[in-house]
Design a protein around this motif. Structure first.
Motif, PDB file in Angstrom:
ATOM      1  N   GLU A   1      33.718  41.188  39.501  1.00 18.15           N
ATOM      2  CA  GLU A   1      34.761  41.695  40.374  1.00 18.15           C
ATOM      3  C   GLU A   1      36.019  41.938  39.554  1.00 18.15           C
TER       4      GLU A   1
ATOM      5  N   SER B   1      38.490  41.967  45.554  1.00 20.67           N
ATOM      6  CA  SER B   1      37.952  43.231  46.051  1.00 20.67           C
ATOM      7  C   SER B   1      39.042  44.152  46.592  1.00 20.67           C
ATOM      8  N   GLY B   2      40.161  43.596  47.068  1.00 22.04           N
ATOM      9  CA  GLY B   2      41.233  44.448  47.574  1.00 22.04           C
ATOM     10  C   GLY B   2      41.797  45.354  46.507  1.00 22.04           C
ATOM     11  N   VAL B   3      42.017  44.797  45.311  1.00 24.17           N
ATOM     12  CA  VAL B   3      42.514  45.592  44.188  1.00 24.17           C
ATOM     13  C   VAL B   3      41.488  46.658  43.806  1.00 24.17           C
TER      14      VAL B   3
ATOM     15  N   THR C   1      39.220  48.044  45.732  1.00 22.70           N
ATOM     16  CA  THR C   1      39.167  49.067  46.770  1.00 22.70           C
ATOM     17  C   THR C   1      40.321  50.044  46.645  1.00 22.70           C
ATOM     18  N   LEU C   2      41.509  49.536  46.364  1.00 20.79           N
ATOM     19  CA  LEU C   2      42.673  50.406  46.199  1.00 20.79           C
ATOM     20  C   LEU C   2      42.542  51.301  44.970  1.00 20.79           C
TER      21      LEU C   2
ATOM     22  N   LYS D   1      31.400  47.445  43.649  1.00 23.03           N
ATOM     23  CA  LYS D   1      31.295  47.733  45.081  1.00 23.03           C
ATOM     24  C   LYS D   1      29.856  47.582  45.554  1.00 23.03           C
TER      25      LYS D   1
ATOM     26  N   THR E   1      38.473  34.613  40.373  1.00 17.40           N
ATOM     27  CA  THR E   1      37.834  35.755  41.014  1.00 17.40           C
ATOM     28  C   THR E   1      36.360  35.817  40.647  1.00 17.40           C
TER      29      THR E   1
END
Length: 319
Positions: A156, A161-163, A165-166, A230, A271
């Motif tokens: 990751e 995962s937020g970073v 995805t952005l 992802k 992470t």
């Protein structure tokens, strides 16, 4: 197969022909530790230890002879795979590490497993980005792999995962335009300073194949890593045993600090561990005090502990 010029006596290397892309022919390199005892028959009894296939990380190659020797002396048939455009497999005029999708590596993994033996599924011992590639392979082709031993796998992105995805959409758009061209500036030399003899470390390797600041990071390679992470997050659980080893802590900074010699200065271990816990029901996670990003290239105490953990876990694998 020919003698391996990197590892020297007792090792051979076989070139795997993989076709071509826009930069020309593609090859991978399969390294083998030649057995010191007569070869086992093709169909062996329950006491045979599984083969081990080592896979390197990003901007890296297979070179840790001491680890390969240890595993071989413990009774494993030991192999190593330099992926296309890495290490022994990098050809003139190719962009180091460039790949547009991690599934491209299926060709060389499949070829390596076919040579090792279709009835001899190996343990994949994979580091960093190689750990991501190995895990994705094992999820799609679970019966081809006995187990996964992951050494600080890049499962990751930093901060989760937020970073990722952005970042994924803009990185993908940039990759469509830049392709082989770099998307990131050259990295720091902090990690190399902690491990390579030329900078005060304990280990020696070819800085042309594993540069101190890493190769320039191709845009399409970063897009491929993000897409692979992802897919990993969306995939179902692994049904094979998994060992994940990583440093007990991360240390980052713009300037080198001595505590980076006993920490992961490349990945965020928290992470990493969170992502590892999602891999499946049979996952053993081992933080190692004093370890570096490659736990086997740590100071002697951490390296010994990492090898002992690996040995103990390998013994738990049912024949």
């Amino acid at each position: 197969m020919i003698p391996d010029p990197v590892l020297g006596e007792g090792y051979s290397v076989r070139r795997l022909e993989l076709g071509a892309d826009g930069e020309g022919p593609l090859v991978a390199s399969l390294v083998h530790r030649e057995p010191t005892v007569p070869a086992m028959p093709e169909h062996t009894g329950r006491g045979e230890k599984p083969p081990i296939l080592m896979m390197h990380g990003w901007s890296d190659y297979v070179f840790d002879r001491a680890l390969l020797e240890h595993l071989g002396e413990a009774g494993h048939d030991v192999w190593g795979l330099d992926l296309r455009k890495y290490g022994r497999s990098l050809l003139p005029d190719q962009t180091p590490t460039s790949v547009d999708h991690l599934s491209r590596y299926d060709r060389e993994i499949e070829a390596a497993l076919r040579i090792i033996g279709p009835d001899r599924p190996p343990v994949l011992l994979a580091h960093s980005a190689g750990g991501l590639t190995a895990t994705l392979w094992a999820q799609r082709r679970p019966r081809t792999v006995r187990a996964l031993a992951l050494n600080s796998p890049w499962l990751e992105m930093h901060l989760g995962s937020g970073v990722r995805t952005l970042a994924q959409a803009p990185v993908r758009l940039l990759a469509e335009h830049l392709r082989h061209r770099p998307i990131l500036p050259s990295g720091s030399s902090h990690y190399a300073r902690s491990i390579h003899r030329d900078f005060g470390g304990m280990y020696d390797y070819d800085l042309a194949l594993k540069p101190a600041r890493g190769h320039r990071f191709p845009a399409e390679t970063l897009a491929a890593v993000l897409e692979g992470q992802k897919r990993l997050r969306a995939a179902g659980p692994l049904t094979i045993p998994v060992l994940v080893m990583h440093s007990a802590r991360s240390r980052f900074g713009t300037s080198f600090r001595e505590d980076m010699r006993r920490a992961d200065s490349v990945l965020d271990v928290h992470t990493l561990a969170r992502a590892a816990r999602r891999l499946g029901p049979d996952v053993r996670i081992e933080p190692i005090e004093g370890a570096r990003h490659d736990v086997f290239l740590s100071d002697a105490d951490a390296r010994v502990r990492a090898i002992r953990i690996l040995d103990d876990w390998l013994e738990t694998l049912a024949p």
